[in-house]
Design a protein around this motif. Structure first.
Motif, PDB file in Angstrom:
ATOM      1  N   TRP A   7      -4.732   3.090  -0.364  1.00  7.60           N
ATOM      2  CA  TRP A   7      -3.431   2.589   0.035  1.00  7.60           C
ATOM      3  C   TRP A   7      -3.509   2.038   1.453  1.00  7.60           C
ATOM      4  N   ILE A  19       6.016   6.760   3.847  1.00  4.38           N
ATOM      5  CA  ILE A  19       6.199   7.370   2.520  1.00  4.38           C
ATOM      6  C   ILE A  19       7.436   8.265   2.540  1.00  4.38           C
ATOM      7  N   ALA A  43      -0.076   1.233  -7.440  1.00  6.02           N
ATOM      8  CA  ALA A  43       0.645   1.276  -6.155  1.00  6.02           C
ATOM      9  C   ALA A  43      -0.264   0.797  -5.032  1.00  6.02           C
ATOM     10  N   VAL A  62       6.565   3.222   0.781  1.00  8.83           N
ATOM     11  CA  VAL A  62       6.409   3.857  -0.525  1.00  8.83           C
ATOM     12  C   VAL A  62       7.600   4.781  -0.705  1.00  8.83           C
TER      13      VAL A  62
END
Length: 184
Positions: free
Chosen positions: A114, A119, A79, A6
């Motif tokens: 998620w 990230i 997402a 991400v």
């Protein structure tokens, strides 16, 4: 299957977030999710039908209290779907309203299921004079409030620092006029 990534590209309007985010999506074969593309038309419609200026979001309490949370929840949900499919994502949005919430990303990852992911937050930085010149040059209606209330806008959005935990931060100095103009 490799762990999806991400990339959250943050910065004020006109800083070059979109150029940086699109380049990042290309380089990583990631889904590109721009908050304004995902929900912008719905937000403009909702503001218009409720009697609000569809271009003023910075000073609009109705937008901040009712629509902004829905925009970001939708972005995080989309997402999550991509991450569960094993697809890396690049999120292109200012996120300023959530910078002070250290657990914001962790909570969003839980709320929207998620898949485990690396990230990275890419902070796009640009000096005040460069940002103002870019907003003036691009001439978008949605930037008019910012420009006509520049000192107020910059005092809030020019100094926001992101306090998120559980992420890796990268700073990107985007003073280049070529990059800002999308010529690269």
């Amino acid at each position: 299957m490799t762990t999806p990534k991400v990339f959250i590209v943050i910065g004020p309007a006109g800083s070059g977030k979109t150029t940086v985010a699109q380049r990042t999506a290309r380089e990583h074969g990631a889904a590109y999710l721009d908050k304004d593309r995902v929900s912008g038309r719905f937000v403009e419609f909702a503001l218009t039908v409720t009697g609000h200026d569809p271009t003023d979001r910075e000073s609009n309490d109705y937008y901040r209290d009712n629509l902004l949370p829905l925009e970001y929840e939708t972005l995080m949900d989309v997402a999550g779907i991509n991450l569960r499919l094993g697809r890396s994502v690049v999120l292109d949005a200012p996120f300023g309203a959530y910078f002070g919430e250290a657990g914001y990303i962790t909570r969003a990852a839980e709320d929207f299921h998620w898949a485990p992911a690396e990230i990275t937050v890419i902070r796009v930085r640009v000096p005040q004079d460069v940002l103002r010149a870019r907003l003036t040059r691009r001439g978008l209606e949605r930037d008019q409030w910012k420009l006509s209330h520049w000192d107020d806008y910059w005092s809030v959005y020019g100094s926001l620092e992101c306090a998120w935990s559980g992420v890796r931060f990268l700073d990107f100095n985007n003073e280049s006029p070529l990059l800002a103009a999308g010529e690269i």
